[in-house]
Design an enzyme around this catalytic site. Structure first.
Site, short mmCIF file in Angstrom:
data_model
loop_
_atom_site.label_atom_id
_atom_site.label_comp_id
_atom_site.label_asym_id
_atom_site.label_seq_id
_atom_site.Cartn_x
_atom_site.Cartn_y
_atom_site.Cartn_z
CE1 TYR A 109 -36.97 -2.22 -24.51
CE2 TYR A 109 -36.44 -0.11 -25.54
CZ TYR A 109 -36.04 -1.31 -25.00
OH TYR A 109 -34.71 -1.62 -24.93
CD GLU A 199 -34.89 -3.90 -22.16
OE1 GLU A 199 -34.36 -3.75 -23.26
OE2 GLU A 199 -35.16 -5.02 -21.68
#
Length: 389
Positions: A109, A199
Site C-alpha cells: 500500500y 493512493e
C-alpha cells in the site's frame, strides 16, 4: 475533486509509474473489441465509480474468455453498484476499465496525504496492500509506516529507504529499485497537481520482477484548481449530487446530508454549531449550506430553492449572524424565495448582527408565517417542536 481510476492511471503513466495495459469502454461492443487488443486471458473488468470496496461489491471481475468480458461489462454498465462507501442507493456505473492481469508476487500500500498535525506532505507505506488494508490498519497501528517530507527540501532518497528498511520481512529481491522509483514519482504527482490524496492500492511486485500500480486514486484540492485548470475537464459530474452541482453554479457551499431539517447559515463555524443545535433538538440536518459573508439577495433565494428541492426536508432553520451579509438583505432574500417557490414548510429564522431589527421587521410585516427565534436556544426549541409535530 475526485478522479476515476483510469484517469489516475493515465496520470501515473505520464509520470513514469508503471500500470497494466488497459482500455476504457462504455458499451459491450467496445468490450468485445478490447479483448483483441489487451493481452489475455485472463482479463480484469473494473467498474469506474468514485468509491472504494468495488471488488467486494462485484465491481471487479477476473474473466478468462472473451464472451465473459462482454457479459461482465453488460452486468455492470448502467446499473447501480453498492459498496460500503456508496450507501444503499449505490452509484450508477457509466464506464468500465478492462485490463490485462499481472501475476502478483507481493502487494504493498502506498499513498501521499497531508498530515494535519505536522502540516507536511506525508507518505504512507505498508506491506498490507489490497482490499483488507483498512481492517488491518484498524487492528494494529504499526501496519502503516509514515514518512513526513520536508516541503522545502522536497523528496530525498532517504525517505524511501526509511520506509523500505522497516519492512519485516524485507521486500523481495529486486523490488527495492522499482519501489523507490515509484515513491519518488508519486510524491511529484502529489505536489505538482495540488492533490489532497494520491493512493496506489495495491502497488505490486510481479513474478517477472516488475512493479505495477494495479489501482489508483487521486483527489485534487478544489481550492487549488485555479492552478490546475486543465484537470477540470476530468471531473465526472454524473457522480455528483445534482443539488451540489446546482449550488456550485451559484457559488454556494452545499453538502447534502441524510437528515430532515434544512439549514442555511453564513460561515462554516456557524454551520457546524447550527447542525449541533438541530441534533440536540432530536432531529438530523439535511444539509450543510454556507452562503458565505458576501452573499446577496439572489444567492439567498437560490440557497432556499436548493434546500426545498430535497424531498426529505420537513422544516428549514436559517441562522444568520449579520456582518458583511446584513440581516435585512437576508430577510429580503428569504421573502423572494418564499414568493417564488410557494414555500409551505415551517421556516425558523434566527437573526443577529447588522440591521437585525430591520431584518426582523421585514419578516414580520411580510404576512408570511415565519417562526422567528431570538437566540440559538429558542431556535432549538422551535426545531424540536417541528420534529415532534
Amino acid at each position: 475533486m475526485k478522479l476515476h481510476e483510469y484517469q489516475a492511471k493515465d496520470i501515473f503513466m505520464k509520470s513514469g509509474i508503471p500500470i497494466p495495459n488497459g482500455q476504457l469502454v462504455t458499451s459491450a461492443d467496445q468490450a468485445n473489441k478490447v479483448t483483441q487488443i489487451i493481452n489475455g486471458p485472463p482479463w480484469v473488468v473494473k467498474a469506474q465509480i468514485h468509491a472504494g470496496g468495488r471488488g467486494k461489491a462485484g465491481g471487479v471481475k477476473v474473466v478468462h474468455y472473451p464472451y465473459e468480458v462482454v457479459t461482465a461489462t453488460e452486468a455492470m454498465l448502467e446499473k447501480p453498484l453498492r459498496t460500503a462507501q456508496t450507501g444503499p442507493e449505490g452509484v450508477v456505473v457509466n464506464q468500465i476499465l478492462i485490463e490485462e492481469r499481472v501475476e502478483v508476487d507481493s502487494e504493498f500500500y502506498l499513498s501521499m496525504v497531508v498530515d494535519r498535525d505536522t502540516a507536511c506532505p506525508t507518505m504512507l507505506f505498508s506491506q498490507a496492500g489490497g482490499t483488507e488494508i483498512e481492517t488491518q490498519a484498524a487492528r494494529s497501528s504499526g501496519v502503516i509506516q509514515k514518512e513526513h517530507i520536508d516541503p522545502v527540501s522536497g523528496w530525498m532518497p532517504h525517505y524511501a529507504r526509511n520506509l523500505l528498511y522497516t519492512l519485516d520481512p524485507p521486500p523481495p529481491p529486486g523490488a527495492m529499485p522499482g519501489l523507490m522509483s515509484v515513491m519518488a514519482k508519486l510524491y511529484k504527482v502529489f505536489m505538482t497537481l495540488d492533490c489532497s490524496l494520491v493512493e496506489i492500492n495495491p502497488l505490486v511486485f510481479t513474478k517477472d520482477r516488475k512493479v505495477y500500480a494495479l489501482d489508483g486514486k487521486i483527489t485534487l484540492d478544489e481550492n487549488a484548481l485555479f492552478r490546475q485548470k486543465e484537470l477540470l475537464a476530468l471531473e465526472d459530474t454524473r457522480e455528483k449530487d445534482p443539488l451540489e452541482l446546482m449550488a456550485e453554479k451559484y457559488h454556494l457551499n452545499y453538502i447534502r446530508l441524510d437528515g430532515n431539517i434544512g439549514a442555511m447559515v453564513n460561515g462554516a463555524g456557524l454551520a457546524m454549531a447550527t447542525m449541533d443545535v438541530i441534533k440536540l433538538a432530536g432531529a438530523q440536518p439535511a444539509n450543510f449550506l454556507d452562503v458565505g459573508g458576501g452573499a446577496n439577495e439572489d444567492m439567498i433565494t437560490k440557497g432556499i430553492e436548493i434546500i426545498l428541492k430535497d424531498e426529505r426536508v420537513r422544516a428549514i432553520l436559517i441562522n444568520i449572524f449579520g456582518g458583511i451579509l446584513r440581516c435585512d438583505v437576508l430577510a429580503r432574500g428569504v421573502l423572494a424565495a418564499a414568493e417564488k417557490t410557494q414555500m409551505d414548510l415551517p421556516l425558523i429564522v434566527r437573526l443577529e448582527g447588522t440591521n437585525v431589527e430591520e431584518g426582523r421587521k421585514i419578516l414580520k410585516d411580510s404576512g408570511l408565517k415565519f417562526l422567528v427565534a431570538s437566540d440559538l436556544s429558542e431556535a432549538a426549541q422551535l426545531v424540536s417542536q417541528q420534529v415532534k409535530g
